[in-house]
Scaffold this motif. Structure first.
Motif, PDB file in Angstrom:
ATOM      1  N   ASP A  68      -5.682   3.748  10.213  1.00  0.00           N
ATOM      2  CA  ASP A  68      -4.644   2.745  10.057  1.00  0.00           C
ATOM      3  C   ASP A  68      -5.142   1.658   9.106  1.00  0.00           C
ATOM      4  O   ASP A  68      -6.350   1.573   8.840  1.00  0.00           O
ATOM      5  N   PRO A  69      -4.262   0.806   8.588  1.00  0.00           N
ATOM      6  CA  PRO A  69      -4.705  -0.282   7.714  1.00  0.00           C
ATOM      7  C   PRO A  69      -5.781  -1.125   8.397  1.00  0.00           C
ATOM      8  O   PRO A  69      -5.734  -1.366   9.604  1.00  0.00           O
ATOM      9  N   LYS A  70      -6.755  -1.530   7.597  1.00  0.00           N
ATOM     10  CA  LYS A  70      -7.833  -2.371   8.131  1.00  0.00           C
ATOM     11  C   LYS A  70      -8.090  -3.527   7.177  1.00  0.00           C
ATOM     12  O   LYS A  70      -7.880  -3.410   5.962  1.00  0.00           O
ATOM     13  N   LYS A 124      -8.263  11.690   0.051  1.00  0.00           N
ATOM     14  CA  LYS A 124      -8.746  11.809  -1.325  1.00  0.00           C
ATOM     15  C   LYS A 124      -8.940  10.455  -1.997  1.00  0.00           C
ATOM     16  O   LYS A 124      -8.901  10.362  -3.222  1.00  0.00           O
ATOM     17  N   GLY A 125      -9.147   9.392  -1.218  1.00  0.00           N
ATOM     18  CA  GLY A 125      -9.360   8.082  -1.814  1.00  0.00           C
ATOM     19  C   GLY A 125      -8.943   6.966  -0.881  1.00  0.00           C
ATOM     20  O   GLY A 125      -8.845   7.161   0.332  1.00  0.00           O
ATOM     21  N   HIS A 126      -8.699   5.782  -1.442  1.00  0.00           N
ATOM     22  CA  HIS A 126      -8.206   4.664  -0.644  1.00  0.00           C
ATOM     23  C   HIS A 126      -7.353   3.740  -1.509  1.00  0.00           C
ATOM     24  O   HIS A 126      -7.444   3.758  -2.736  1.00  0.00           O
ATOM     25  N   VAL A 127      -6.513   2.961  -0.836  1.00  0.00           N
ATOM     26  CA  VAL A 127      -5.661   1.985  -1.502  1.00  0.00           C
ATOM     27  C   VAL A 127      -5.946   0.636  -0.854  1.00  0.00           C
ATOM     28  O   VAL A 127      -5.949   0.511   0.373  1.00  0.00           O
ATOM     29  N   THR A 128      -6.222  -0.368  -1.701  1.00  0.00           N
ATOM     30  CA  THR A 128      -6.525  -1.712  -1.224  1.00  0.00           C
ATOM     31  C   THR A 128      -5.539  -2.696  -1.828  1.00  0.00           C
ATOM     32  O   THR A 128      -5.232  -2.624  -3.017  1.00  0.00           O
ATOM     33  N   HIS A 129      -5.046  -3.618  -0.995  1.00  0.00           N
ATOM     34  CA  HIS A 129      -4.168  -4.693  -1.468  1.00  0.00           C
ATOM     35  C   HIS A 129      -4.849  -6.022  -1.152  1.00  0.00           C
ATOM     36  O   HIS A 129      -5.170  -6.302   0.001  1.00  0.00           O
ATOM     37  N   LYS A 130      -5.092  -6.799  -2.212  1.00  0.00           N
ATOM     38  CA  LYS A 130      -5.764  -8.089  -2.048  1.00  0.00           C
ATOM     39  C   LYS A 130      -5.294  -9.034  -3.142  1.00  0.00           C
ATOM     40  O   LYS A 130      -5.191  -8.646  -4.307  1.00  0.00           O
ATOM     41  N   ASP A 131      -5.004 -10.269  -2.755  1.00  0.00           N
ATOM     42  CA  ASP A 131      -4.607 -11.308  -3.712  1.00  0.00           C
ATOM     43  C   ASP A 131      -3.440 -10.870  -4.598  1.00  0.00           C
ATOM     44  O   ASP A 131      -3.434 -11.106  -5.803  1.00  0.00           O
ATOM     45  N   ILE A 158       0.841  -1.202   0.000  1.00  0.00           N
ATOM     46  CA  ILE A 158       0.000   0.000   0.000  1.00  0.00           C
ATOM     47  C   ILE A 158       0.874   1.249   0.000  1.00  0.00           C
ATOM     48  O   ILE A 158       0.596   2.205  -0.725  1.00  0.00           O
ATOM     49  N   LEU A 159       1.958   1.252   0.761  1.00  0.00           N
ATOM     50  CA  LEU A 159       2.874   2.390   0.774  1.00  0.00           C
ATOM     51  C   LEU A 159       3.548   2.559  -0.582  1.00  0.00           C
ATOM     52  O   LEU A 159       3.679   3.682  -1.085  1.00  0.00           O
ATOM     53  N   VAL A 160       3.953   1.462  -1.206  1.00  0.00           N
ATOM     54  CA  VAL A 160       4.575   1.530  -2.532  1.00  0.00           C
ATOM     55  C   VAL A 160       3.604   2.152  -3.529  1.00  0.00           C
ATOM     56  O   VAL A 160       3.959   3.069  -4.285  1.00  0.00           O
ATOM     57  N   ALA A 161       2.341   1.687  -3.534  1.00  0.00           N
ATOM     58  CA  ALA A 161       1.342   2.226  -4.461  1.00  0.00           C
ATOM     59  C   ALA A 161       1.062   3.700  -4.169  1.00  0.00           C
ATOM     60  O   ALA A 161       0.941   4.517  -5.092  1.00  0.00           O
ATOM     61  N   VAL A 213      -6.317  -5.815   2.601  1.00  0.00           N
ATOM     62  CA  VAL A 213      -6.018  -4.733   3.533  1.00  0.00           C
ATOM     63  C   VAL A 213      -6.266  -3.423   2.806  1.00  0.00           C
ATOM     64  O   VAL A 213      -5.927  -3.279   1.625  1.00  0.00           O
ATOM     65  N   GLN A 214      -6.857  -2.456   3.515  1.00  0.00           N
ATOM     66  CA  GLN A 214      -7.152  -1.160   2.906  1.00  0.00           C
ATOM     67  C   GLN A 214      -6.733  -0.032   3.834  1.00  0.00           C
ATOM     68  O   GLN A 214      -6.841  -0.150   5.048  1.00  0.00           O
ATOM     69  N   VAL A 215      -6.247   1.056   3.230  1.00  0.00           N
ATOM     70  CA  VAL A 215      -5.997   2.300   3.957  1.00  0.00           C
ATOM     71  C   VAL A 215      -6.798   3.384   3.276  1.00  0.00           C
ATOM     72  O   VAL A 215      -6.730   3.553   2.049  1.00  0.00           O
TER      73      VAL A 215
END
Length: 163
Positions: free
Chosen positions: A134-136, A148-155, A115-118, A142-144
Motif C-alpha cells: 500500500d502507499p507509504k 517492476k518499479g515504484h512511483v513516488t509523489h513528493k512536492d 500515483i494512480l494517474v502516473a 508518498v510511494q507505491v
C-alpha cells in the motif's frame, strides 16, 4: 475511524451483505466426526460489494482491503464498476477515488491520487505490474512499490522508476 467501526465493516465484508443475507463466500462451520468445529472459510472465494448498479462479485482479498481502508464511508468511496480481470490471474476494482488491485503473487493493495494517474499514464499493469504494498510515506512524499518499479509523489511532482 474507530476500531468498533472497522470491526463492523469487517463483519459486513466477512460474510454478510448489506441487506443482512449471507453471501456465497461466507465462512461456514461444521463439526467433524469427533465433534470438533471445522472452519470452511475460503480466502480466495468471491465476496459481494454494493456497486453502482447492484451487487458485484469481487475477490475476497479485494473486499477485505476495501473494508480495511474504510469501505464505502472511507476515502475510496463506492465501487464505480464491476471487478475486471488483469494479467497473471489478477483482478482489480475501480472505486470513486482509487483502485484496489489483487494478484496471487502480490495480494491486495490500493493506489489512488497522483500515483494512480502516473501509473495509468505510463503503461499501468503492463509496464509496472501489480502494487506490492500500500502507499507509504517516504521523505515527505508518498510511494507505491510495484513488481517492476515504484512511483513516488513528493512536492507536487511524481516520479516513476522501473526495474
Amino acid at each position: 475511524m474507530s476500531i468498533t467501526a472497522l470491526a463492523a465493516a469487517g463483519a459486513l465484508f466477512a460474510g454478510c451483505s448489506s441487506d443482512g443475507s449471507s453471501d456465497n463466500a461466507a465462512a461456514t462451520t461444521t463439526h467433524d466426526n469427533a465433534g470438533e468445529a471445522v472452519d470452511h472459510h475460503d480466502q480466495t472465494s468471491d465476496a459481494t460489494l454494493d456497486g453502482p448498479n447492484g451487487k458485484i462479485e469481487v475477490q475476497r482479498e479485494i473486499a477485505d482491503k476495501y473494508a480495511e481502508i474504510g469501505g464505502p464511508v472511507g476515502h475510496f468511496g463506492a465501487p464505480s464498476g464491476e471487478q475486471e480481470s488483469g494479467p497473471d490471474g489478477g483482478a482489480f476494482v475501480n472505486f470513486e477515488h482509487g483502485v484496489i488491485f489483487w494478484s496471487p503473487a502480490t495480494g491486495a493493495h490500493f493506489v489512488s491520487g497522483d500515483i494512480l494517474v502516473a501509473f495509468n499514464d505510463n503503461g499501468g499493469l503492463d509496464a509496472l505490474g501489480y502494487p506490492t504494498d500500500d502507499p507509504k510515506d517516504t521523505d515527505g512524499g508518498v510511494q507505491v512499490d510495484f513488481q517492476k518499479g515504484h512511483v513516488t509523489h513528493k512536492d507536487g511532482k511524481t516520479d516513476i522508476v522501473t526495474n
